[in-house]
Design a protein around this motif. Structure first.
Motif, PDB file in Angstrom:
ATOM      1  N   UNK A 237       0.853  -1.181   0.000  1.00 53.41           N
ATOM      2  CA  UNK A 237       0.000   0.000   0.000  1.00 53.41           C
ATOM      3  C   UNK A 237       0.890   1.231   0.000  1.00 53.41           C
ATOM      4  N   UNK A 238       0.476   2.265  -0.705  1.00 56.67           N
ATOM      5  CA  UNK A 238       1.333   3.462  -0.742  1.00 56.67           C
ATOM      6  C   UNK A 238       0.918   4.471   0.320  1.00 56.67           C
ATOM      7  N   UNK A 239       1.934   5.059   0.944  1.00 55.97           N
ATOM      8  CA  UNK A 239       1.694   6.151   1.876  1.00 55.97           C
ATOM      9  C   UNK A 239       1.356   7.397   1.073  1.00 55.97           C
ATOM     10  N   UNK A 240       0.481   8.236   1.596  1.00 49.89           N
ATOM     11  CA  UNK A 240       0.096   9.454   0.912  1.00 49.89           C
ATOM     12  C   UNK A 240       1.303  10.410   0.821  1.00 49.89           C
ATOM     13  N   UNK A 241       1.768  10.706  -0.407  1.00 53.90           N
ATOM     14  CA  UNK A 241       2.958  11.573  -0.523  1.00 53.90           C
ATOM     15  C   UNK A 241       2.768  12.946   0.111  1.00 53.90           C
ATOM     16  N   UNK A 242       1.516  13.440   0.148  1.00 51.99           N
ATOM     17  CA  UNK A 242       1.283  14.772   0.744  1.00 51.99           C
ATOM     18  C   UNK A 242       1.590  14.790   2.233  1.00 51.99           C
TER      19      UNK A 242
END
Ligand SMILES: NCCC[C@H](NC(=O)CCC(=O)O)C(=O)O
Length: 444
Positions: A237-242
């Protein structure tokens, strides 16, 4: 057979200091150049670890690393006697000296990724030390980390140790800070959730603009292969880049899991709904997704208080408790949220606060200070028993800290050659207390 989730806390080393080494970690940058208190830091860590042992948890300790790291300084071209190496480095490249003096191995959530035997094809507990390539001061940890893990989990019948991933940005690996295991019971096969910050080999995929994404998808996938995990028991799962750009440098600053609970901020991830569906399907059991909304706790408050860098533990009576830093108690929004959380009917029934401010000022909360290792009774019995916390070890380690640690340390003190002697004397004694053998280069 009984199963436990043990926590192995990193002992804070004698050179604990604030050097501002971690770009993207708000606390590290904002406390740079303050004086630290290594003795207090070590004692705060020990008190937190002992409190968990007293709650009936299996609790161990992992030895710190040898710092100043003279071997790395020599590799960087400084030469002469040990004292001359320090003096040259302090004069010519103080940031290199600071990097080689950091006590950052205390944050054992970044020591390694661990997969319990219930999840792995060969039925062993797998360990891969994190390469920590994103930060110079942390990239010098993995070899010694591997030695310490092998000395702590030495029985090859139960424990399998891998080499850290190739030391390249494509394989940036931050260990358990970007990995959570969900399961219905510690002894049942679970779903291993790998949270990455960016895809190294896909230039079109989203990534943060301001701060580094330390963990790559490629690294997470490699660890899953090494640990013999089936595709059906992994979720990437990807962490939110923001939020990385707002100071969430590891996933454990924005979410934490335990058994069938995932406690997370609504802005934590990319593609949240679809990924949660995948988790539900692969778990094949109920999962409590405990969401914290931005109006309840802002990202800024989460980063400041470390609400998600808490430990969620299952107490021997089956109830879950949150182990939080006192910073959460001091933040009105977060304190109010936690008071409410225990009334919401989730498995989390209590909150306990511990003062780990010396670590917090470098961006490490209670969860950063521990490496989780879920084990069955036989595996717990195979651990080096001298590393397990009890009254005697607690007293022994406090005495050891009192004897060897300073009350105050500034970045300028790192050039003091006496620190090498103090640190080596302390670590040599520690390896005897914990019966680790010779894990440090100065002992070889
Ligand atoms: N899991 C928490 C890790 C915190 C750690 N901080 C540091 O290394 C700060 C060191 C300094 O600035 O002196 C890091 O950013 O990796």
């Amino acid at each position: 057979m009984k199963h436990f989730e043990a926590n192995f806390d990193g002992l804070v080393g004698p050179t604990h200091n604030y050097a501002g080494l971690s770009f993207g970690n708000v606390a590290s940058y904002s406390n740079a150049a303050q004086a630290s208190n290594p003795k207090a830091a070590a004692k705060q860590g020990l008190a937190k670890a002992k409190a968990l042992a007293d709650l009936g948890m299996v609790q161990g300790v992992l030895a710190p690393q040898e710092r100043p790291d003279l071997y790395s300084l020599r590799r960087m071209g400084f030469s002469g006697s040990d004292a001359e190496v320090l003096t040259q480095a302090a004069k010519q490249a103080p940031m290199l000296l600071n990097a080689c003096c950091s006590a950052s191995s205390m944050w054992t959530a970044n020591a390694a990724t661990v997969s319990p035997s219930a999840d792995t094809r060969n039925g062993k507990v797998h360990f891969t030390p994190a390469n920590l390539v994103d930060k110079l001061h942390r990239s010098i940890e993995p070899t010694t980390t591997g030695n310490i893990l092998k000395a702590t989990f030495s029985d090859e019948k139960h424990f399998q140790h891998h080499q850290h991933l190739p030391e390249h940005a494509s394989f940036g690996d931050e260990g358990a800070a970007n990995h959570t295991r969900l399961c219905s019971d510690y002894g049942h096969a679970g779903v291993e959730l790998f949270v990455y910050g960016q895809q190294a080999m896909n230039p079109n995929a989203p990534k943060p603009k301001k701060f580094p994404a330390r963990q790559t998808l490629e690294a997470s996938q490699a660890v899953a292969r090494l640990h013999q995990l089936d595709d059906e028991s992994c979720v990437f799962m990807q962490q939110n880049p923001d939020v990385i750009d707002q100071g969430v440098f590891h996933n454990d600053v924005i979410s934490v899991g335990n058994q069938n609970v995932l406690f997370y901020h609504e802005q934590a991830f990319v593609d949240t709904a679809a990924k949660f569906d995948e988790i539900r399907r692969k778990m094949n059991a109920d999962v409590h997704f405990v969401k914290v909304a931005t109006e309840q706790v802002s990202i800024q408050d989460a980063v400041k208080s470390y609400l998600f860098n808490t430990q969620i533990i299952t107490l021997p009576n089956g109830e879950m408790a949150i182990i939080a830093p006192t910073d959460c108690e001091e933040n009105p929004a977060v304190h109010a949220y936690l008071n409410e959380l225990v009334t919401l009917g989730t498995p989390i029934k209590q909150v306990r606060y511990y003062d780990v401010k010396q670590s917090m000022q470098n961006g490490g909360g209670p969860a950063c200070l521990r490496l989780r290792v879920a084990m069955n009774e036989q595996e717990v019995a195979a651990v080096n028993q001298h590393t397990l916390m009890n009254d005697a070890l607690f007293t022994r380690l406090n005495t050891w800290v009192d004897k060897h640690y300073r009350d105050t340390l500034t970045v300028a003190d790192l050039a003091d050659p006496q620190l090498i002697i103090e640190s080596r004397t302390a670590l040599d004694e520690l390896t005897q207390v914990l019966k680790l053998g010779s894990v440090y280069q100065f002992q070889k």
